[in-house]
Design an enzyme around this catalytic site. Sequence first.
Site, PDB file in Angstrom:
ATOM      1  N   LYS A   1      24.696  -6.074  -0.172  1.00  0.00           N
ATOM      2  CA  LYS A   1      26.080  -5.725  -0.123  1.00  0.00           C
ATOM      3  C   LYS A   1      26.987  -4.490   1.233  1.00  0.00           C
ATOM      4  O   LYS A   1      27.787  -4.978   1.108  1.00  0.00           O
ATOM      5  CB  LYS A   1      26.488  -5.013  -1.122  1.00  0.00           C
ATOM      6  CG  LYS A   1      25.853  -6.303  -2.364  1.00  0.00           C
ATOM      7  CD  LYS A   1      26.933  -4.826  -3.517  1.00  0.00           C
ATOM      8  CE  LYS A   1      25.842  -5.633  -4.647  1.00  0.00           C
ATOM      9  NZ  LYS A   1      26.475  -4.602  -6.144  1.00  0.00           N
TER      10      LYS A   1
ATOM     11  N   ARG B   1       0.768  -1.280  -0.305  1.00  0.00           N
ATOM     12  CA  ARG B   1       0.074   0.086  -0.002  1.00  0.00           C
ATOM     13  C   ARG B   1       0.657   0.692   0.107  1.00  0.00           C
ATOM     14  O   ARG B   1       0.639   2.136  -0.991  1.00  0.00           O
ATOM     15  CB  ARG B   1      -1.096   0.180   1.421  1.00  0.00           C
ATOM     16  CG  ARG B   1      -2.385   0.577   0.911  1.00  0.00           C
ATOM     17  CD  ARG B   1      -2.979  -0.127   2.493  1.00  0.00           C
ATOM     18  NE  ARG B   1      -1.937  -0.882   2.907  1.00  0.00           N
ATOM     19  CZ  ARG B   1      -2.549  -2.696   2.831  1.00  0.00           C
ATOM     20  NH1 ARG B   1      -3.418  -2.357   1.365  1.00  0.00           N
ATOM     21  NH2 ARG B   1      -1.450  -3.753   2.895  1.00  0.00           N
ATOM     22  N   THR B   2       1.227   1.242   0.867  1.00  0.00           N
ATOM     23  CA  THR B   2       2.420   2.515   0.522  1.00  0.00           C
ATOM     24  C   THR B   2       3.017   3.473  -0.095  1.00  0.00           C
ATOM     25  O   THR B   2       3.296   3.975  -0.890  1.00  0.00           O
ATOM     26  CB  THR B   2       2.885   2.163   2.185  1.00  0.00           C
ATOM     27  OG1 THR B   2       2.206   1.671   3.776  1.00  0.00           O
ATOM     28  CG2 THR B   2       3.760   3.803   2.715  1.00  0.00           C
TER      29      THR B   2
ATOM     30  N   HIS C   1       5.083   6.464  11.284  1.00  0.00           N
ATOM     31  CA  HIS C   1       4.604   6.570   9.835  1.00  0.00           C
ATOM     32  C   HIS C   1       3.281   7.823   9.584  1.00  0.00           C
ATOM     33  O   HIS C   1       2.497   7.563   9.558  1.00  0.00           O
ATOM     34  CB  HIS C   1       3.746   5.117  10.082  1.00  0.00           C
ATOM     35  CG  HIS C   1       3.646   5.078   9.036  1.00  0.00           C
ATOM     36  ND1 HIS C   1       3.579   5.286   7.617  1.00  0.00           N
ATOM     37  CD2 HIS C   1       2.799   3.497   8.405  1.00  0.00           C
ATOM     38  CE1 HIS C   1       3.390   4.955   6.391  1.00  0.00           C
ATOM     39  NE2 HIS C   1       2.464   3.382   7.060  1.00  0.00           N
TER      40      HIS C   1
ATOM     41  N   ARG D   1      11.427   3.384   3.780  1.00  0.00           N
ATOM     42  CA  ARG D   1      10.719   1.965   4.675  1.00  0.00           C
ATOM     43  C   ARG D   1      11.977   1.536   5.203  1.00  0.00           C
ATOM     44  O   ARG D   1      12.508   1.122   4.054  1.00  0.00           O
ATOM     45  CB  ARG D   1      10.325   1.890   4.231  1.00  0.00           C
ATOM     46  CG  ARG D   1       9.483   0.229   5.156  1.00  0.00           C
ATOM     47  CD  ARG D   1       8.163  -0.199   5.060  1.00  0.00           C
ATOM     48  NE  ARG D   1       6.559   0.731   5.464  1.00  0.00           N
ATOM     49  CZ  ARG D   1       5.579   1.080   5.520  1.00  0.00           C
ATOM     50  NH1 ARG D   1       5.319  -0.922   5.749  1.00  0.00           N
ATOM     51  NH2 ARG D   1       5.101   1.463   5.511  1.00  0.00           N
TER      52      ARG D   1
HETATM   53  C1  NCD Z   1       0.974   0.330   8.550  1.00  0.00           C
HETATM   54  C2  NCD Z   1       2.441  -0.277   8.287  1.00  0.00           C
HETATM   55  O1  NCD Z   1       3.063  -0.545   7.391  1.00  0.00           O
HETATM   56  O2  NCD Z   1       3.024  -0.185   9.485  1.00  0.00           O
HETATM   57  N1  NCD Z   1       0.799  -0.599   7.055  1.00  0.00           N
HETATM   58  C3  NCD Z   1       0.888   0.835   6.310  1.00  0.00           C
HETATM   59  O3  NCD Z   1       1.283   1.182   5.889  1.00  0.00           O
HETATM   60  N2  NCD Z   1      -0.572   0.994   5.067  1.00  0.00           N
HETATM   61  C4  NCD Z   1       0.163  -0.759   9.274  1.00  0.00           C
HETATM   62  C5  NCD Z   1       0.810  -2.232   9.820  1.00  0.00           C
HETATM   63  O4  NCD Z   1       1.641  -2.946   8.795  1.00  0.00           O
HETATM   64  O5  NCD Z   1       0.179  -3.045  10.216  1.00  0.00           O
END
Ligand code: NCD
Length: 306
Positions: free
Chosen positions: A80, A51-52, A129, A101
């Site tokens: 590496k 999703r993100t 987040h 991320r």
């Molecule tokens: C969340 C995350 O990555 O922390 N998901 C997201 O970004 N949509 C929530 C999750 O993974 O539960």
Amino acid sequence: MRHLMSPLDFSVEELDQMMDLAMDIEKNRDKYAHVCDGKRLATLFYEPSTRTRLSFESAMLSLGGQVIGFHSADSSSAAKGESVSDTIRVIGCFADIAAMRHPKEGAPLVASTVSTIPVINAGDGGHQHPTQTLTDLTTIRALKGPLGNMTIGLCGDLKFGRTVHSLISALVRYPNIRFVLISPPELRVPSYIREDILDANNIPYEEVIRLEDALPKLDILYMTRVQKERFFNEEDYVRMKDFYVLDRKKMALAPEDMYVMHPLPRVNEISVEVDADPRAAYFRQVQYGMYIRMALIMTLLEVKVC
Ligand code: NCD
């Protein structure tokens, strides 16, 4: 140059402007279709995400820009032994903005200190987040009107859920916010959230175990999954994973105007039968996530619309 590490990096007024921009983007997609022509976003994902990452990529593509990147540590030079600082210096030669991320708390922050391009924290371990929080604030505002004067229930893995930590720290800046924290005792919010954020700001909150006890008093119910990947042993995860299941019967206890949100992915904590309930807002939330990421990219790149 600005980065986004925490939702608190922007003032309440700046966030309002960004959310206004997201709402305008929703209404006038064509007006924004080329504002990032010639710009490139790099998505540096050291931890899985659908999703993100796709939300960031669609956001940039919808602004006319391009995207490059990797979607796992194995497919980057991290395999590496390259540091995030070196990686971001290299990426700065190829892209205008980066979303990172990382499973380690603080990794995007380390990268931002040496970066020549704006860095967005797209989730760092169990810590923060911020773009999910921007998504959540935009959704709450769209559903309920101006932020403030509401009771927010947060349910599930409040210990490891970084979306919960970010959302609480962002919401305490609005007037008259109350929280009901719904979790098993083992998955309570960390003490730094209780002491440094809730108590320090005199925010009223209660901690309950039963979802049924909380439901009648909520304006928003924010469900979360149990964060399997952050557990130290499988046995604890298995014991906790189905602690909460929101179903039609429980929804009958909730007010008519209470909305259900979830950052997704959902596992078992919301039964699919709830999807048809008009109060289920988690798929609308995904849509707002793309608009607010478009607004964020424009803000960090200082792109103006004529
Ligand atoms: C969340 C995350 O990555 O922390 N998901 C997201 O970004 N949509 C929530 C999750 O993974 O539960």
